[in-house]
Design a protein around this motif. Structure first.
Motif, mmCIF file in Angstrom:
data_model
loop_
_atom_site.group_PDB
_atom_site.id
_atom_site.type_symbol
_atom_site.label_atom_id
_atom_site.label_comp_id
_atom_site.label_asym_id
_atom_site.label_seq_id
_atom_site.Cartn_x
_atom_site.Cartn_y
_atom_site.Cartn_z
ATOM 1 N N VAL A 201 0.852 -1.207 0.000
ATOM 2 C CA VAL A 201 0.000 0.000 0.000
ATOM 3 C C VAL A 201 0.885 1.253 0.000
ATOM 4 C CG1 VAL A 201 -1.713 1.268 1.382
ATOM 5 C CG2 VAL A 201 -1.911 -1.217 1.088
ATOM 6 N N ILE A 202 2.010 1.172 0.674
ATOM 7 C CA ILE A 202 3.012 2.247 0.645
ATOM 8 C C ILE A 202 4.222 1.695 -0.092
ATOM 9 C CG2 ILE A 202 4.455 3.792 2.051
ATOM 10 C CD1 ILE A 202 1.542 4.032 2.766
ATOM 11 N N ARG A 203 4.640 2.338 -1.159
ATOM 12 C CA ARG A 203 5.834 1.848 -1.857
ATOM 13 C C ARG A 203 6.950 2.882 -1.756
ATOM 14 N NH1 ARG A 203 5.203 1.364 -8.367
ATOM 15 N NH2 ARG A 203 7.396 0.839 -8.139
ATOM 16 N N THR A 204 8.163 2.375 -1.865
ATOM 17 C CA THR A 204 9.328 3.267 -1.837
ATOM 18 C C THR A 204 9.850 3.415 -3.257
ATOM 19 O OG1 THR A 204 9.851 2.527 0.384
ATOM 20 C CG2 THR A 204 11.621 3.607 -0.829
ATOM 21 N N HIS A 205 9.986 4.652 -3.694
ATOM 22 C CA HIS A 205 10.402 4.909 -5.074
ATOM 23 C C HIS A 205 11.854 4.465 -5.267
ATOM 24 C CE1 HIS A 205 11.263 7.037 -8.779
ATOM 25 N NE2 HIS A 205 9.965 7.273 -8.915
ATOM 26 N N PRO A 206 12.118 3.662 -6.308
ATOM 27 C CA PRO A 206 13.478 3.114 -6.447
ATOM 28 C C PRO A 206 14.531 4.162 -6.790
ATOM 29 C CG PRO A 206 12.125 2.528 -8.337
ATOM 30 C CD PRO A 206 11.206 3.191 -7.363
ATOM 31 N N VAL A 207 14.129 5.293 -7.295
ATOM 32 C CA VAL A 207 15.112 6.321 -7.665
ATOM 33 C C VAL A 207 15.267 7.371 -6.568
ATOM 34 C CG1 VAL A 207 15.639 8.143 -9.341
ATOM 35 C CG2 VAL A 207 14.702 5.953 -10.116
ATOM 36 N N THR A 208 14.162 7.865 -6.054
ATOM 37 C CA THR A 208 14.251 8.966 -5.079
ATOM 38 C C THR A 208 14.341 8.461 -3.644
ATOM 39 O OG1 THR A 208 11.848 9.120 -4.772
ATOM 40 C CG2 THR A 208 12.804 10.411 -6.571
ATOM 41 N N GLY A 209 13.915 7.217 -3.390
ATOM 42 C CA GLY A 209 13.897 6.697 -2.023
ATOM 43 C C GLY A 209 12.748 7.242 -1.198
ATOM 44 N N ARG A 210 11.850 8.024 -1.812
ATOM 45 C CA ARG A 210 10.713 8.589 -1.052
ATOM 46 C C ARG A 210 9.548 7.598 -1.035
ATOM 47 N NH1 ARG A 210 9.391 14.429 -3.410
ATOM 48 N NH2 ARG A 210 8.017 14.519 -1.581
ATOM 49 N N LYS A 211 8.717 7.698 0.021
ATOM 50 C CA LYS A 211 7.557 6.812 0.130
ATOM 51 C C LYS A 211 6.339 7.458 -0.541
ATOM 52 C CE LYS A 211 8.830 4.343 4.286
ATOM 53 N NZ LYS A 211 8.429 3.913 5.613
ATOM 54 N N ALA A 212 5.529 6.604 -1.168
ATOM 55 C CA ALA A 212 4.338 7.086 -1.872
ATOM 56 C C ALA A 212 3.175 6.134 -1.603
ATOM 57 C CB ALA A 212 4.620 7.143 -3.372
ATOM 58 N N LEU A 213 1.979 6.687 -1.567
ATOM 59 C CA LEU A 213 0.778 5.840 -1.480
ATOM 60 C C LEU A 213 0.616 5.112 -2.814
ATOM 61 C CD1 LEU A 213 -2.147 7.857 0.169
ATOM 62 C CD2 LEU A 213 -1.257 5.629 0.856
ATOM 63 N N TYR A 214 0.290 3.823 -2.753
ATOM 64 C CA TYR A 214 0.184 3.079 -4.010
ATOM 65 C C TYR A 214 -1.099 2.249 -4.036
ATOM 66 C CZ TYR A 214 1.742 0.896 -8.315
ATOM 67 O OH TYR A 214 1.839 0.485 -9.632
ATOM 68 N N VAL A 215 -2.229 2.901 -3.855
ATOM 69 C CA VAL A 215 -3.532 2.295 -4.133
ATOM 70 C C VAL A 215 -4.285 3.289 -5.019
ATOM 71 C CG1 VAL A 215 -3.766 0.833 -2.083
ATOM 72 C CG2 VAL A 215 -4.467 3.234 -1.944
ATOM 73 N N ASN A 216 -5.141 2.777 -5.878
ATOM 74 C CA ASN A 216 -5.872 3.703 -6.757
ATOM 75 C C ASN A 216 -7.264 3.165 -7.071
ATOM 76 O OD1 ASN A 216 -5.769 2.438 -9.711
ATOM 77 N ND2 ASN A 216 -3.775 2.051 -8.766
ATOM 78 N N ARG A 217 -8.161 4.105 -7.352
ATOM 79 C CA ARG A 217 -9.564 3.752 -7.615
ATOM 80 C C ARG A 217 -9.707 2.828 -8.813
ATOM 81 N NH1 ARG A 217 -13.588 6.884 -5.061
ATOM 82 N NH2 ARG A 217 -12.853 8.912 -4.350
ATOM 83 N N GLY A 218 -8.799 2.965 -9.792
ATOM 84 C CA GLY A 218 -8.943 2.197 -11.020
ATOM 85 C C GLY A 218 -8.755 0.704 -10.813
ATOM 86 N N PHE A 219 -7.694 0.325 -10.122
ATOM 87 C CA PHE A 219 -7.304 -1.083 -10.106
ATOM 88 C C PHE A 219 -7.334 -1.755 -8.743
ATOM 89 C CE2 PHE A 219 -5.186 0.666 -13.889
ATOM 90 C CZ PHE A 219 -5.641 -0.227 -14.844
ATOM 91 N N GLY A 233 -13.523 0.833 3.910
ATOM 92 C CA GLY A 233 -13.500 2.119 4.637
ATOM 93 C C GLY A 233 -12.151 2.810 4.494
ATOM 94 N N ILE A 234 -11.082 2.043 4.640
ATOM 95 C CA ILE A 234 -9.739 2.637 4.548
ATOM 96 C C ILE A 234 -9.480 3.145 3.120
ATOM 97 C CG2 ILE A 234 -7.262 2.090 4.615
ATOM 98 C CD1 ILE A 234 -8.344 2.375 7.380
ATOM 99 N N LEU A 235 -9.847 2.329 2.127
ATOM 100 C CA LEU A 235 -9.614 2.763 0.742
ATOM 101 C C LEU A 235 -10.431 4.015 0.422
ATOM 102 C CD1 LEU A 235 -9.454 -0.609 -1.242
ATOM 103 C CD2 LEU A 235 -7.576 0.981 -0.764
ATOM 104 N N ARG A 236 -11.687 4.036 0.927
ATOM 105 C CA ARG A 236 -12.526 5.226 0.672
ATOM 106 C C ARG A 236 -11.842 6.465 1.257
ATOM 107 N NH1 ARG A 236 -16.978 4.403 3.732
ATOM 108 N NH2 ARG A 236 -17.318 2.468 2.580
ATOM 109 N N TYR A 237 -11.332 6.318 2.484
ATOM 110 C CA TYR A 237 -10.646 7.449 3.117
ATOM 111 C C TYR A 237 -9.405 7.854 2.305
ATOM 112 C CZ TYR A 237 -7.390 10.041 5.887
ATOM 113 O OH TYR A 237 -6.480 10.987 6.264
ATOM 114 N N LEU A 238 -8.607 6.862 1.909
ATOM 115 C CA LEU A 238 -7.361 7.181 1.186
ATOM 116 C C LEU A 238 -7.655 7.852 -0.161
ATOM 117 C CD1 LEU A 238 -5.191 4.008 1.926
ATOM 118 C CD2 LEU A 238 -4.971 6.292 2.947
#
Ligand code: SIN
Length: 292
Positions: A201-219, A233-238
């Motif tokens: 659900v949280i991924r770390t970018h391989p180039v910048t090393g920063r964390k990003a949310l990785y869930v989306n309405r599409g998939f 409930g959690i996905l709706r909030y996110l």
């Protein structure tokens, strides 16, 4: 040359983060996401120093835009190949003879347009695309903008309690409900199966090393390992959280504009507000790595 793998020069290049650019001009759309780049001709061979600055601009701004570009289909594909091997879309129509050149088109006969909801491209793949390079050649008289949102900013704005809750959770991303029947009107037959994959659900970018949310309405179908109603409930909030305009920029296309976005840290949404007018272009998508 591939700039997709985490290698020595990449790390060196990132240590340059925030430095002035020497081979391109960059104008930020917002402090958070998006920058327009000038001084680059994507239809000509690009020297390595300029290519590295383009890549750094992508890492620092999540989506970069170029205006007034004249590229053949081959040149568009070649530009994408500088960043890694090209991705084949599991469902969408492509230009004849060029399976890596996806058609992005909506007109008076369309019943849908590509990318109408917030998403990260093909996140249902085991190794989802790192980036997408969209070259729009025909625009409606107005409308047809694309919105982009920073998933770094969305992650960083979560409370520490929510960050701790989400850490270590994985989610199922499923292409089946998205793609089955989606391109029937374009003459594309359904496949037996579409990709599905589990990603953090949280991924770390391989180039910048920063964390990003990785869930989306599409998939994203659900978060795994928690009750289904809790996942909903959690996905709706996110989703509501990540759609805050503070994390966004909006790009107004002109014919021959190019947008290059990083699917690992940004989501996008295309506005289909121009029916019955026509919008047409091609997308080249660069393969990515398994999210961690
Ligand atoms: C897409 O999701 O690739 C389509 C984006 C757009 O048409 O602006």
């Amino acid at each position: 040359m591939s700039l997709n793998a985490l290698d020595g020069p990449r790390i060196k290049q990132l240590s340059n983060a925030g430095a002035p650019y020497e081979t391109i001009r960059l104008d930020k759309l917002t402090p958070v996401i998006g920058a327009e780049i000038s001084g680059v001709d994507l239809g000509r061979p690009i020297a390595r120093p300029q290519m590295e600055e383009i890549h750094r601009a992508l890492a620092e701004n999540l989506v970069i835009f170029f205006r007034d570009q004249q590229m053949t289909q081959e040149q568009h594909l070649d530009f994408g190949r500088h960043f890694g091997p090209l991705h084949l879309h599991p469902a969408a129509p492509h230009e004849p003879g060029h399976p890596e050149l996806m058609i992005i088109k909506a007109d008076a006969n369309s019943v849908r347009a590509n990318g109408e909801g917030w998403h990260s491209d093909v996140s249902c793949d085991e190794e989802p695309p790192m980036g997408s390079i969209l070259y729009i050649k025909e625009c409606p008289p107005n409308g047809g903008d694309t919105l982009f949102a920073s998933m770094y900013a969305a992650y960083e704005a979560l409370s520490d309690r929510m960050k701790a809750y989400l850490e270590g959770l994985t989610a199922l991303h499923d292409g089946e409900p998205v793609y089955r029947g989606m391109f029937a009107k374009d003459g594309v037959a359904d496949k037996a199966n579409y990709p599905r994959a589990e990603h953090p659900v949280i991924r770390t970018h391989p180039v910048t090393g920063r964390k990003a949310l990785y869930v989306n309405r599409g998939f994203t179908a659900r978060i795994l390992g928690i009750p289904r109603d809790e996942s909903e409930g959690i996905l709706r909030y996110l989703y509501e959280h990540m759609e805050n305009p503070l994390f966004q920029c909006r790009f107004r296309w002109q014919p021959n504009s190019v947008a290059f976005w990083d699917n690992r840290c940004a989501q996008h949404r295309a506005m289909w507000d121009y029916w019955p007018h026509r919008r047409y272009g091609n997308r080249v998508t660069v393969r990515g790595e398994r999210p961690v």
